[in-house]
Design an enzyme around this catalytic site. Structure first.
Site, short mmCIF file in Angstrom:
data_model
loop_
_atom_site.label_atom_id
_atom_site.label_comp_id
_atom_site.label_asym_id
_atom_site.label_seq_id
_atom_site.Cartn_x
_atom_site.Cartn_y
_atom_site.Cartn_z
N ASP A 204 21.32 -1.28 1.96
CA ASP A 204 20.64 -1.54 3.22
C ASP A 204 21.70 -1.72 4.30
O ASP A 204 22.89 -1.57 4.02
CB ASP A 204 19.75 -2.80 3.11
CG ASP A 204 20.56 -4.09 2.94
OD1 ASP A 204 21.81 -4.02 2.84
OD2 ASP A 204 19.95 -5.17 2.92
N ASP A 206 22.80 -4.63 7.20
CA ASP A 206 22.54 -6.02 7.58
C ASP A 206 23.14 -6.33 8.95
O ASP A 206 24.30 -5.99 9.21
CB ASP A 206 23.17 -6.97 6.55
CG ASP A 206 22.73 -6.66 5.13
OD1 ASP A 206 21.61 -7.02 4.77
OD2 ASP A 206 23.53 -6.04 4.38
N ASP A 292 18.11 -5.27 7.45
CA ASP A 292 17.87 -6.71 7.57
C ASP A 292 18.43 -7.19 8.91
O ASP A 292 19.60 -6.97 9.21
CB ASP A 292 18.59 -7.49 6.45
CG ASP A 292 17.91 -7.33 5.10
OD1 ASP A 292 16.72 -6.95 5.09
OD2 ASP A 292 18.55 -7.59 4.08
#
Ligand code: 8DG
Ligand code: MN
Ligand code: MN
Length: 368
Positions: A204, A206, A292
């Site tokens: 992902d 962040d 995120d």
């Protein structure tokens, strides 16, 4: 006179937060096997066993050379009997039979597929597995009601399980910066997680967002999310508001590894221009990327940055060091000194390491 050829003896501090672990790993065969066993333990919700294998793998990651004999390991910390057996097997036979059979087991394979769905953890995957659900198609046929996150996770399964490249992370950074500056000029955006540690790919992307004026960051996330939504960048998002002040985590009971920042777990739609041919021009193709977003007040920024940069083991070891060796409680919000009964302020990661009596370790050397 006789000369003996002595093997290189390795040594390392037992806390991962005292070691410098770059991405250069000379023992991938060993660490990959131990990581499989760690993953398997975590999927079986055996946290203690998982951490033990993670610690063993991390010690091997920081060695300056490949391990070639068991004698070299004498005196290294964190290598329990089980890990030693795994290492011995690999040194003698080229592979760990336990790691290999784990990888090939029906249960491990199924739990990996199921937890590959965003929003599905070990508990849910285990329940489904015991109901005979071992694949995505079996899950879809089962008629189970999935929550919003899981539905999105299933819908974008392939994209999400493809590693995110640094190029894609940079493209996402630009979008996030645009969104944040559109709703709060002067706010600051920092790339955290694996990419801040120098990784070239990740699962992902962040980000940590703050504003130099305390309080200005309040309520920022819903505005950023609205902007992103209006521009069509979000395939899924779930925002959780800040709950630090109303939380019951007193100084003695600090937040565990879960923190209470305003945050947004999301799936971005990233369109990439793909050259199809010189004459035809370009065609747009899209991919889904997990992102995120975390918002921190500037007074807690250094703690949030340290807490969200990882690696997960490095974070865990920092907290263990703080608690066991320094009688302090470290979270992504603050550092509390139990002996002095007061919070220790910090405006940089360097200051936090200094408070903890640790040599500063830069992000690129936190890849434990
Ligand atoms: P990857 O995505 O490249 O695979 O690796 P990563 O970036 O290191 O892992 P990550 O799962 O994205 O986690 C990044 C950091 O964020 C890691 O140190 C753990 C931390 N983190 C969470 N959730 C939470 C949370 O709820 N609270 C706090 N304080 N930290 C968290 O992932
Ligand atoms: Mn990450
Ligand atoms: Mn993350």
């Amino acid at each position: 006179e006789k000369y003996f050829l002595l093997p290189v003896l390795f040594s390392a501090p037992s806390y991962a937060c005292k070691r410098r672990t770059t991405l250069k790993n000379h023992n991938t065969l060993l660490t990959e096997a131990l990581s499989i066993l760690a993953e398997s333990a975590e999927l079986n919700e055996d946290e203690g066993r998982g951490v033990a294998f993670r610690r063993a793998a991390a010690v091997l990651k920081c060695l300056p050379k490949a391990v070639s004999s068991m004698e070299q390991l004498r005196g290294l910390p964190c290598l329990g009997d089980h890990s030693m057996r795994v290492i011995k097997d690999i040194l003698e036979n080229g592979a760990s039979s336990e790691a290999e059979s784990t990888k090939q087991s029906e249960r491990f394979k199924a739990l990996k597929v199921l937890t590959g769905i965003f929003g599905v953890g070990a508990k849910t995957a285990d329940r489904w597995f015991r109901e005979g659900i071992h694949s995505l198609s079996q899950l879809q046929e089962s008629g189970h009601t999935l929550n919003q996150a899981q539905q999105a996770g299933l819908q974008f399964y392939d994209d999400i399980n493809l590693p995110v490249s640094k190029t894609e992370a940079d493209a996402i950074s630009e979008i996030v910066e645009k969104a944040v500056h559109a709703v709060l000029p002067g706010a600051e955006i920092t790339l955290t997680g694996g990419f801040r540690r120098g990784k070239l790919t990740g699962h992902d992307v962040d980000f940590l967002i703050t504003h130099p004026e305390e309080g200005k960051e309040e309520g920022l996330m819903p505005k950023v999310v609205s902007w992103l939504e209006s521009q069509g960048f979000l395939l899924y998002q779930k925002t959780t508001r800040n709950s630090y002040l109303e939380s019951k985590d007193g100084p003695g009971r600090p937040a565990s590894n879960m923190d209470r920042f305003e945050r947004c777990l999301s799936i971005f739609k990233l369109t990439k221009d793909r050259c199809v041919g010189q004459k035809q021009g370009t065609k747009q193709s899209a991919t889904a990327v997990r992102v995120d977003l975390v918002v921190s007040p500037v007074s807690q920024f250094a703690f949030a940055l340290l807490g969200w940069t990882g690696s997960k083991l490095f974070e865990r070891e920092l907290r263990r060091w703080a608690g066991h060796e320094k009688a302090m409680s470290l979270s992504s919000h603050a550092l509390y000194d139990n002996k002095q009964s007061r919070y220790l302020r910090a405006s940089s990661e360097e200051e936090i390491f200094a408070h903890l009596g640790l040599e500063y370790i830069p992000p690129t050397e936190r890849n434990a």
